[in-house]
Design a protein around this motif. Structure first.
Motif, PDB file in Angstrom:
ATOM      1  N   ASP A 131     -35.549  51.933  14.740  1.00 27.21           N
ATOM      2  CA  ASP A 131     -36.138  52.886  13.803  1.00 27.21           C
ATOM      3  C   ASP A 131     -37.128  53.771  14.553  1.00 27.21           C
ATOM      4  OD1 ASP A 131     -38.829  51.824  13.750  1.00 27.21           O
ATOM      5  OD2 ASP A 131     -38.241  50.340  12.246  1.00 27.21           O
ATOM      6  N   HIS A 132     -37.731  54.738  13.829  1.00 30.84           N
ATOM      7  CA  HIS A 132     -38.508  55.751  14.539  1.00 30.84           C
ATOM      8  C   HIS A 132     -39.832  55.243  15.089  1.00 30.84           C
ATOM      9  CE1 HIS A 132     -38.184  60.382  14.902  1.00 30.84           C
ATOM     10  NE2 HIS A 132     -38.546  59.805  16.030  1.00 30.84           N
ATOM     11  N   LEU A 133     -40.249  54.064  14.657  1.00 31.77           N
ATOM     12  CA  LEU A 133     -41.472  53.515  15.246  1.00 31.77           C
ATOM     13  C   LEU A 133     -41.323  53.307  16.757  1.00 31.77           C
ATOM     14  CD1 LEU A 133     -44.353  52.401  14.955  1.00 31.77           C
ATOM     15  CD2 LEU A 133     -43.355  50.176  14.344  1.00 31.77           C
ATOM     16  N   ILE A 151     -40.713  67.938  21.232  1.00 30.76           N
ATOM     17  CA  ILE A 151     -39.840  68.633  20.285  1.00 30.76           C
ATOM     18  C   ILE A 151     -39.163  67.549  19.468  1.00 30.76           C
ATOM     19  CG2 ILE A 151     -37.873  70.186  20.018  1.00 30.76           C
ATOM     20  CD1 ILE A 151     -38.723  71.544  22.626  1.00 30.76           C
ATOM     21  N   HIS A 152     -39.371  67.608  18.150  1.00 28.65           N
ATOM     22  CA  HIS A 152     -39.013  66.509  17.242  1.00 28.65           C
ATOM     23  C   HIS A 152     -38.092  67.037  16.154  1.00 28.65           C
ATOM     24  CE1 HIS A 152     -40.744  63.802  13.771  1.00 28.65           C
ATOM     25  NE2 HIS A 152     -39.544  63.402  14.131  1.00 28.65           N
ATOM     26  N   PHE A 153     -36.878  66.482  16.108  1.00 26.25           N
ATOM     27  CA  PHE A 153     -35.905  66.841  15.074  1.00 26.25           C
ATOM     28  C   PHE A 153     -35.865  65.724  14.040  1.00 26.25           C
ATOM     29  CE2 PHE A 153     -34.515  68.647  19.133  1.00 26.25           C
ATOM     30  CZ  PHE A 153     -34.405  69.999  18.813  1.00 26.25           C
ATOM     31  N   ASP A 154     -36.046  66.065  12.770  1.00 22.78           N
ATOM     32  CA  ASP A 154     -36.187  65.016  11.755  1.00 22.78           C
ATOM     33  C   ASP A 154     -36.224  65.675  10.381  1.00 22.78           C
ATOM     34  OD1 ASP A 154     -36.980  62.620  10.353  1.00 22.78           O
ATOM     35  OD2 ASP A 154     -38.158  61.972  12.084  1.00 22.78           O
ATOM     36  N   ALA A 155     -35.894  64.909   9.342  1.00 25.35           N
ATOM     37  CA  ALA A 155     -36.166  65.358   7.980  1.00 25.35           C
ATOM     38  C   ALA A 155     -37.611  65.091   7.597  1.00 25.35           C
ATOM     39  CB  ALA A 155     -35.232  64.652   6.998  1.00 25.35           C
ATOM     40  N   THR A 157     -41.867  64.154   8.777  1.00 24.84           N
ATOM     41  CA  THR A 157     -42.864  64.394   9.825  1.00 24.84           C
ATOM     42  C   THR A 157     -43.220  63.125  10.595  1.00 24.84           C
ATOM     43  OG1 THR A 157     -44.752  63.935   8.368  1.00 24.84           O
ATOM     44  CG2 THR A 157     -43.950  66.232   8.456  1.00 24.84           C
ATOM     45  N   ASP A 158     -43.106  61.966   9.929  1.00 20.41           N
ATOM     46  CA  ASP A 158     -43.541  60.698  10.529  1.00 20.41           C
ATOM     47  C   ASP A 158     -44.994  60.776  10.999  1.00 20.41           C
ATOM     48  OD1 ASP A 158     -40.994  59.881   9.931  1.00 20.41           O
ATOM     49  OD2 ASP A 158     -40.272  59.952  11.992  1.00 20.41           O
ATOM     50  N   MET A 159     -45.788  61.498  10.197  1.00 17.50           N
ATOM     51  CA  MET A 159     -47.219  61.708  10.473  1.00 17.50           C
ATOM     52  C   MET A 159     -48.082  61.072   9.394  1.00 17.50           C
ATOM     53  SD  MET A 159     -47.953  63.798  13.169  1.00 17.50           S
ATOM     54  CE  MET A 159     -47.111  65.017  14.205  1.00 17.50           C
ATOM     55  N   PHE A 245     -35.204  62.599  18.469  1.00 18.54           N
ATOM     56  CA  PHE A 245     -34.187  63.062  17.534  1.00 18.54           C
ATOM     57  C   PHE A 245     -33.881  61.962  16.529  1.00 18.54           C
ATOM     58  CE2 PHE A 245     -30.970  66.509  17.123  1.00 18.54           C
ATOM     59  CZ  PHE A 245     -30.365  66.036  15.972  1.00 18.54           C
ATOM     60  N   ASP A 246     -34.336  62.181  15.274  1.00 15.02           N
ATOM     61  CA  ASP A 246     -34.014  61.261  14.176  1.00 15.02           C
ATOM     62  C   ASP A 246     -32.688  61.726  13.565  1.00 15.02           C
ATOM     63  OD1 ASP A 246     -33.862  60.020  11.618  1.00 15.02           O
ATOM     64  OD2 ASP A 246     -36.051  59.875  11.491  1.00 15.02           O
ATOM     65  N   ILE A 247     -31.714  60.822  13.508  1.00 16.98           N
ATOM     66  CA  ILE A 247     -30.383  61.201  13.013  1.00 16.98           C
ATOM     67  C   ILE A 247     -30.461  61.748  11.584  1.00 16.98           C
ATOM     68  CG2 ILE A 247     -29.717  58.922  12.078  1.00 16.98           C
ATOM     69  CD1 ILE A 247     -27.354  61.075  14.205  1.00 16.98           C
TER      70      ILE A 247
HETATM   71 MN    MN Z   1     -38.180  59.863  11.786  1.00 18.16          MN
END
Ligand code: MN
Ligand code: MN
Length: 326
Positions: A131-133, A151-155, A157-159, A245-247
């Protein structure tokens, strides 16, 4: 360009059928990180089979195995650029980073330890989550001598700050922790493809306050890929840059096998175009996360995932080759 090292080539698809044999990433040799040969590796492809940061639908712990399996379909030469990453640099499958599935904080330390060892050997990581962690313990290694750009691709923000009270380490919080801890330079960070119904807006507000550039999906579609990627290149500049890159950044019609799908995303082709636009940047690592095999019974999402991993490998290989030649 340095002469290609024959020890580091994928098994040729015309010699052994691509469905035969044991699956390693892209049919590369599997090397233990502490073996003498591993020290000659330029780019290490690594699985991080951990999804303890997942707050809802789990499964990406099984990602590395399924991604390895589907990656055996990958060939060697990029269709547009003509780059053969295996001819440019030494690539290897370095296995999976160690994790403890019932201890999140220990897993973060184990993962960081593995990536510190890779960094010590000068190996650029291309990681498969997880997972993104997992991006957070990787950034603890890559950003240990100073904040890097991203550079972060994702739906998403994971912020976010914390989940379920004060749980600070989840797949919705890695980049907030990384900025707080000086691993990531917010002014050299851009997030692309953001969308979806929110809990609230504090993740956006916090990130924007730090100087992060957030390109929501509407802006991406209105401006188009070339314009947004030109801006992304300007934001990260010539400094060290990580790609995450988050799928789930890709529309779920192309990649449904993930825990937190969001409709209205970019296409798999636009994903390819965006990664191709990273060519020439000073890239120091990349990851592909959140493929969840329990939600991907056909393997179709894993196939999208490894196809993006090949795109990432090509731009990492040209970056590594440029550093070696300079
Ligand atoms: Mn993510
Ligand atoms: Mn996401």
């Amino acid at each position: 360009m340095k002469p290609k090292d024959t020890e580091f080539q994928p098994i040729p698809g015309m010699k052994t059928a691509r469905f035969a044999g044991m699956p390693t990433f892209m049919r590369l040799p599997h090397l233990e990180l502490d073996s003498p040969r591993a020290a000659k590796t330029d780019i290490g492809i690594v699985g991080v089979p951990f999804d303890g940061g997942t707050s809802n639908r789990p499964g990406p712990r099984h990602g590395p195995r399924q991604l390895r399996d589907l990656s055996t379909m990958i060939r060697t030469t990029h269709p547009r650029s003509g780059v053969n990453p295996f001819a440019l640099v030494n690539c290897a499958d370095l296995g999976d980073a160690p994790v403890n599935p019932i201890d999140l904080m220990q897993s973060l330390d184990l993962i960081t330890g593995f990536y510190n060892e890779m960094s010590d050997k000068g190996i650029v990581p291309l990681s498969a989550g997880g997972d993104h962690l997992i991006s957070y313990p990787i950034l603890r290694a890559l950003g240990r001598e100073g904040a890097v750009g991203m550079i972060h691709f994702d739906a998403h923000t994971d912020m976010n700050d914390a989940y379920f009270g004060d749980s600070k380490y989840t797949h919705g919080t890695p980049f907030r922790r990384a900025i707080e801890q000086g691993l990531l330079d917010p002014e050299r960070t851009i997030q692309i493809g953001i969308r979806g119904v929110k809990y609230e807006t504090s993740d956006f507000d916090w990130a924007l306050d730090q100087g992060v550039r957030i390109v929501e999906i509407e802006e991406l579609f209105e401006r188009g890929v070339p314009s947004v990627m030109e801006e992304a290149r300007e934001i990260v500049g010539g400094g060290e840059t990580y790609v995450s890159f988050d799928i789930d950044g890709i529309d779920p019609s192309f990649a449904p096998g993930t825990g937190t799908p969001e409709i209205g995303g970019f296409t798999s082709f636009q994903a390819q175009q965006m990664v191709r636009a990273l060519d020439g940047l000073n890239l120091i690592g990349a990851d592909l996360v959140e493929v969840s095999p329990p939600f991907d019974p056909s393997g179709g999402t894993a196939w999208v995932g490894v196809s993006i991993m090949f795109e990432l490998l090509c731009v990492l290989a040209t970056a590594q080759n440029a550093r070696a030649c300079s």
